[in-house]
Design a protein around this motif. Structure first.
Motif, short mmCIF file in Angstrom:
data_model
loop_
_atom_site.label_atom_id
_atom_site.label_comp_id
_atom_site.label_asym_id
_atom_site.label_seq_id
_atom_site.Cartn_x
_atom_site.Cartn_y
_atom_site.Cartn_z
N ALA A 135 10.94 -4.67 -8.01
CA ALA A 135 9.50 -4.44 -8.16
C ALA A 135 8.72 -5.74 -8.13
N GLU A 136 9.27 -6.80 -8.71
CA GLU A 136 8.58 -8.09 -8.68
C GLU A 136 8.36 -8.54 -7.23
N ILE A 137 9.33 -8.28 -6.38
CA ILE A 137 9.22 -8.69 -4.97
C ILE A 137 8.28 -7.75 -4.22
N LEU A 138 8.41 -6.44 -4.45
CA LEU A 138 7.58 -5.46 -3.75
C LEU A 138 6.11 -5.58 -4.15
N GLU A 139 5.85 -5.80 -5.42
CA GLU A 139 4.48 -5.78 -5.91
C GLU A 139 3.76 -7.12 -5.72
N ASN A 140 4.51 -8.21 -5.79
CA ASN A 140 3.88 -9.52 -5.73
C ASN A 140 4.10 -10.24 -4.40
N LEU A 148 0.82 -1.21 0.00
CA LEU A 148 0.00 0.00 0.00
C LEU A 148 0.86 1.26 0.00
N THR A 149 1.90 1.26 0.80
CA THR A 149 2.76 2.45 0.91
C THR A 149 3.51 2.72 -0.38
N ALA A 150 4.11 1.68 -0.96
CA ALA A 150 4.97 1.87 -2.13
C ALA A 150 4.20 2.06 -3.42
N ASN A 151 3.02 1.46 -3.53
CA ASN A 151 2.33 1.45 -4.81
C ASN A 151 1.09 2.34 -4.87
N TYR A 152 0.55 2.72 -3.73
CA TYR A 152 -0.58 3.64 -3.68
C TYR A 152 -0.17 5.02 -3.16
N GLU A 153 0.46 5.04 -2.01
CA GLU A 153 0.73 6.31 -1.33
C GLU A 153 1.96 7.04 -1.87
N PRO A 177 -3.11 0.83 -8.03
CA PRO A 177 -1.68 0.88 -7.69
C PRO A 177 -0.84 1.19 -8.92
N ARG A 178 0.23 1.91 -8.73
CA ARG A 178 1.16 2.19 -9.82
C ARG A 178 2.23 1.09 -9.79
N LEU A 179 2.14 0.17 -10.73
CA LEU A 179 3.00 -1.01 -10.73
C LEU A 179 4.10 -0.86 -11.77
N ILE A 180 5.32 -0.90 -11.31
CA ILE A 180 6.47 -0.77 -12.21
C ILE A 180 6.52 -1.93 -13.20
#
Length: 279
Positions: A78-83, A25-30, A256-259
């Motif tokens: 990003a693969e680790i953070l997002e998934n 939530l913090t990294a991809n939304y906020e 979410p903004r996904l790299i």
């Protein structure tokens, strides 16, 4: 999703057992833009550790192919953070990272320092330029998230709590930040890559001080960059703080903004995890 809803959810989550959800939530939304910029700054900090830069420069990945090296690093993280690190794609990214690192004899303390920058650079960036301050749950969740990633990378002696890891980060920089010629080559190649995204080459020298302005003096000295003039530093910091104030009045991000879903210069037609990094 409304900002109020995101904050309410984070406040109700436990930073130990729910750290993956909080970090998502913090990294991809906020703070998607801020997270990316802070991790780019973390990259420069790794170039300030002189005892490790001869290996980094020697591979040629950063100096000869900076864009590919950047895209590979960003996408694996990003693969680790997002998934999540336990997802199929997260585990594949970790396997690939371990394969790539396993080719070299890298001391544990260097792995540990890089891991610490993933924790503390986003937090410090937020303190300077965030549109709101991180909650304590978010700070702690960041530590627990990267601690688990570090364990899956076989990094040893990860400090057992947030405060001790922060102390390790600060003391490591005090001990190991010093200038060496490979530091400068790595930092210059990366700086020029960033400038090339926005400016034609003849104008790069005018853009350089704006990159230096977000770096502290110890980092600048260790990578061989000059200090910016005080007015440029104030100007850049003022722009970033004004951006933060404006963001408070904008509606929340609805998706979410996904790299991993964006196009990347090295991989305009998409990528496979196993092709990331030198082959």
């Amino acid at each position: 999703m409304r900002r109020k809803d995101i904050l309410n959810e984070i406040r109700q989550l436990d930073p130990v057992k729910d750290h993956q959800r909080i970090v998502f939530l913090t990294a991809n939304y906020e703070f998607p833009w801020d997270t990316t910029r802070s991790l780019e700054l973390a990259l420069f900090r790794t170039f300030a550790v002189a005892k490790g830069t001869s290996l980094l420069a020697g591979t040629g990945e950063f100096t000869q192919r900076p864009q590919k090296r950047y895209d590979d690093t960003v996408l694996l993280l990003a693969e680790i953070l997002e998934n999540g690190y336990n997802s199929e794609r997260g585990r594949a990214a970790l396997r690939r990272m371990n394969q790539l690192h396993g080719r070299f004899k890298i001391p544990n303390d260097e792995f540990l320092y890089v891991l610490s920058t993933f924790v503390f650079e986003p937090i410090r960036w937020n303190e300077r330029f965030g549109w709101r301050r991180l909650l304590e749950q978010e700070k702690l969740a960041t530590y627990y998230f990267w601690r688990e990633v570090g364990r899956r990378m076989n990094i040893k002696e990860i400090p057992p709590d947030y405060q001790l890891f922060e102390r390790y980060n600060v003391e490591y920089e005090e001990t190991h930040f010093r200038f060496a010629e490979p530091n400068y080559r790595l930092a210059t190649a990366t700086r020029d890559m960033f400038l090339g995204w926005f400016l034609p080459k003849p104008l790069w020298r005018f853009g350089e001080p704006f990159i230096y302005a977000i770096m502290d003096d110890r980092l600048l000295a260790a990578v061989g960059f000059p200090k910016p003039t005080p007015w440029i530093r104030r100007f850049v910091e003022g722009i970033l703080k004004m951006r933060a104030r404006l963001l408070r009045f904008l509606p929340a991000r609805r998706q979410p903004r996904l790299i991993t879903q964006q196009k990347h210069l090295t991989y305009p037609n998409g990528y496979r995890i196993e092709q990331l990094g030198p082959q």
